[in-house]
Design a protein around this motif. Structure first.
Motif, PDB file in Angstrom:
ATOM      1  N   GLY A 196      78.681 104.645 110.973  1.00  0.00           N
ATOM      2  CA  GLY A 196      77.764 104.183 111.536  1.00  0.00           C
ATOM      3  C   GLY A 196      78.460 104.471 113.253  1.00  0.00           C
ATOM      4  N   SER A 197      77.964 102.809 114.216  1.00  0.00           N
ATOM      5  CA  SER A 197      78.834 103.846 115.100  1.00  0.00           C
ATOM      6  C   SER A 197      80.110 103.887 115.215  1.00  0.00           C
ATOM      7  N   GLY A 198      80.923 102.917 114.198  1.00  0.00           N
ATOM      8  CA  GLY A 198      82.753 102.873 114.173  1.00  0.00           C
ATOM      9  C   GLY A 198      83.076 101.193 115.086  1.00  0.00           C
ATOM     10  N   LYS A 199      81.904 100.993 115.290  1.00  0.00           N
ATOM     11  CA  LYS A 199      82.281  99.531 116.467  1.00  0.00           C
ATOM     12  C   LYS A 199      82.398  98.661 115.677  1.00  0.00           C
ATOM     13  N   GLN A 200      81.292  98.086 114.511  1.00  0.00           N
ATOM     14  CA  GLN A 200      81.801  96.692 113.683  1.00  0.00           C
ATOM     15  C   GLN A 200      83.452  96.964 113.358  1.00  0.00           C
ATOM     16  N   PHE A 201      83.220  95.312 113.203  1.00  0.00           N
ATOM     17  CA  PHE A 201      84.894  94.942 113.154  1.00  0.00           C
ATOM     18  C   PHE A 201      85.268  94.879 111.591  1.00  0.00           C
ATOM     19  N   VAL A 202      86.415  95.131 111.245  1.00  0.00           N
ATOM     20  CA  VAL A 202      86.783  94.640 110.241  1.00  0.00           C
ATOM     21  C   VAL A 202      88.134  93.838 110.221  1.00  0.00           C
ATOM     22  N   SER A 203      87.472  92.877 109.066  1.00  0.00           N
ATOM     23  CA  SER A 203      88.533  91.342 108.509  1.00  0.00           C
ATOM     24  C   SER A 203      89.045  91.238 107.618  1.00  0.00           C
ATOM     25  N   TRP A 204      90.673  91.354 107.736  1.00  0.00           N
ATOM     26  CA  TRP A 204      91.313  91.809 106.357  1.00  0.00           C
ATOM     27  C   TRP A 204      92.595  90.992 106.183  1.00  0.00           C
ATOM     28  N   ILE A 205      93.152  90.417 105.127  1.00  0.00           N
ATOM     29  CA  ILE A 205      94.385  89.503 105.135  1.00  0.00           C
ATOM     30  C   ILE A 205      95.448  90.740 104.395  1.00  0.00           C
ATOM     31  N   HIS A 206      96.567  90.634 104.642  1.00  0.00           N
ATOM     32  CA  HIS A 206      97.537  91.231 103.609  1.00  0.00           C
ATOM     33  C   HIS A 206      97.832  90.449 102.147  1.00  0.00           C
ATOM     34  N   GLY A 207      97.662  90.756 101.212  1.00  0.00           N
ATOM     35  CA  GLY A 207      97.997  90.463  99.826  1.00  0.00           C
ATOM     36  C   GLY A 207      99.262  89.185 100.228  1.00  0.00           C
ATOM     37  N   GLN A 208     100.352  89.542 100.676  1.00  0.00           N
ATOM     38  CA  GLN A 208     100.391  88.896 100.613  1.00  0.00           C
ATOM     39  C   GLN A 208     100.677  87.662 101.259  1.00  0.00           C
ATOM     40  N   ASP A 209     100.653  88.064 102.946  1.00  0.00           N
ATOM     41  CA  ASP A 209     100.058  86.988 103.728  1.00  0.00           C
ATOM     42  C   ASP A 209      98.490  85.598 102.658  1.00  0.00           C
ATOM     43  N   PHE A 210      97.713  86.430 101.942  1.00  0.00           N
ATOM     44  CA  PHE A 210      97.464  85.452 101.922  1.00  0.00           C
ATOM     45  C   PHE A 210      98.177  84.876 100.573  1.00  0.00           C
ATOM     46  N   VAL A 211      98.997  84.969  99.660  1.00  0.00           N
ATOM     47  CA  VAL A 211      99.077  84.367  98.950  1.00  0.00           C
ATOM     48  C   VAL A 211     100.474  83.140  99.634  1.00  0.00           C
ATOM     49  N   ASN A 212     101.034  83.286 100.583  1.00  0.00           N
ATOM     50  CA  ASN A 212     101.615  82.380 101.441  1.00  0.00           C
ATOM     51  C   ASN A 212     100.733  81.317 102.426  1.00  0.00           C
ATOM     52  N   ALA A 213      99.884  82.159 102.709  1.00  0.00           N
ATOM     53  CA  ALA A 213      98.375  80.974 103.468  1.00  0.00           C
ATOM     54  C   ALA A 213      97.772  79.887 101.858  1.00  0.00           C
ATOM     55  N   VAL A 214      97.409  80.103 101.376  1.00  0.00           N
ATOM     56  CA  VAL A 214      97.503  79.337  99.467  1.00  0.00           C
ATOM     57  C   VAL A 214      98.441  78.479 100.298  1.00  0.00           C
ATOM     58  N   ARG A 215      99.189  78.800 100.013  1.00  0.00           N
ATOM     59  CA  ARG A 215     100.777  77.843  99.789  1.00  0.00           C
ATOM     60  C   ARG A 215     101.399  77.525 100.752  1.00  0.00           C
ATOM     61  N   PHE A 216     100.657  77.962 101.729  1.00  0.00           N
ATOM     62  CA  PHE A 216     100.991  76.679 103.489  1.00  0.00           C
ATOM     63  C   PHE A 216      99.802  75.996 103.702  1.00  0.00           C
ATOM     64  N   LEU A 217      98.653  76.100 102.823  1.00  0.00           N
ATOM     65  CA  LEU A 217      97.539  75.466 102.941  1.00  0.00           C
ATOM     66  C   LEU A 217      97.779  73.859 101.238  1.00  0.00           C
ATOM     67  N   ILE A 218      98.246  74.347 100.748  1.00  0.00           N
ATOM     68  CA  ILE A 218      98.476  73.559  99.199  1.00  0.00           C
ATOM     69  C   ILE A 218      99.340  72.210  99.682  1.00  0.00           C
ATOM     70  N   GLU A 219     101.068  72.751 101.089  1.00  0.00           N
ATOM     71  CA  GLU A 219     101.103  71.806 101.299  1.00  0.00           C
ATOM     72  C   GLU A 219     101.164  70.756 102.926  1.00  0.00           C
TER      73      GLU A 219
END
Length: 309
Positions: A196-219
């Motif tokens: 398409g236009s290529g202007k649409q934003f892509v949101s993402w998260i690296h798997g290691q940051d996802f795991v670390n964020a889950v741990r952070f939410l638990i703690e």
């Protein structure tokens, strides 16, 4: 810790299971095809699986039909029911527990936010989607599903259990058939150009940051309610693909007009909402709470991912 992961047989669940087991935690994955009867569930009714919830420290519910499909009425209904029903029954299991888990992390989606280009969506100021005038009407169905999903979590009466709705962007890991692996396969076939236009934003998260964020939410006991799990720097799709091509050593990617993407989506049995909607989401609450990302930008993330793929 004892961690129960309903619907944990997919890419994200396997990522969490490996990480927690490597730390010495006990992990129980509930699924429809589990070999152990006590770990088998249908995502609808109570059963012997509830014995694992009672006494667990954490429940991380990932259950839900894949969104990588054609958005037919039947598929949309299955997407909604699988999310709402599984959330409801987890709430019932926790409510019936003698020793309920301290925290319930419920998967949600960054798709709940509006299709927009002007500003990023954080939890405090982000705009919930569904009323955009410049999008196909059926895109609102994804928002309805996400809202119903989170509402079911909110309604669950589990006073001893902290509840977090993880509004998650695409989780990038080098696992076979994961989203990163699929994107790499398309790019290596010269199909990784502007869409398409290529202007649409892509949101993402690296798997290691996802795991670390889950741990952070638990703690972090101060965090409850909606939390965005996404890297701090979403970027336009054209730039996202350019960085991916560089990391893979692919010099060219065929661009695709919107109508071309629609035809391609039919053959791939997926939907263009996944690639044309602008998901500009940032992790406001994680950053405010002191969480540190290992991979804040896509260039460093994609280089590390490709080195392990």
């Amino acid at each position: 810790m004892k961690i129960v992961i309903p619907g944990g047989s997919g890419q994200v669940g396997q990522l969490l299971e490996r990480a927690f087991k490597s730390s010495g935690d006990e992990v129980v994955v509930l699924g429809r095809n589990a070999a152990d009867e006590s770990m088998r569930w249908d995502g609808i009714g109570l059963g012997s699986w509830t014995r694992h919830v009672d006494g667990a420290d954490v429940v991380i519910n990932l259950a839900g039909r894949t969104v990588n499909c054609r958005y037919t009425e039947e598929n949309l209904l299955e997407m909604k029911d699988s999310r709402v029903d599984s959330t409801r029954v987890i709430g019932r299991a926790i409510a019936n527990s003698v020793s309920p888990p301290k925290v319930w992390l419920q998967m949600s989606t960054a798709t709940i936010y509006s299709h927009r280009f002007d500003a990023a969506n954080d939890e405090a100021t982000g705009i919930i989607g569904g009323n955009e005038k410049d999008t196909p009407a059926y895109w609102a169905r994804s928002i309805e599903i996400a809202k119903a999903w989170e509402l079911e979590l909110e309604k669950a009466s589990v006073p001893q259990t902290r509840k977090v709705a993880m509004r998650t962007a695409m989780v990038m890991s080098p696992d076979k058939d994961g989203v990163f692996d699929v994107l790499c396969g398309l790019t290596q076939r010269w199909l990784g150009g502007r869409i398409g236009s290529g202007k649409q934003f892509v949101s993402w998260i690296h798997g290691q940051d996802f795991v670390n964020a889950v741990r952070f939410l638990i703690e972090n006991e101060s965090l409850s309610g909606p939390v965005n799990l996404a890297a701090p720097n979403p970027l336009p799709q054209a730039q996202f693909q350019s960085e991916l091509r560089k990391a893979l050593g692919v010099g060219f990617g065929l661009p695709a007009m919107k109508w071309m993407a629609e035809i391609g989506a039919v053959f791939m049995r997926t939907d263009t909402e996944l690639i044309l909607k602008s998901r500009r989401v940032i992790p406001g609450r994680l950053l405010e709470s002191g969480f540190g990302f290992q991979f804040e930008d896509w260039r460093s993330a994609v280089a590390e991912l490709e080195s392990r793929r």
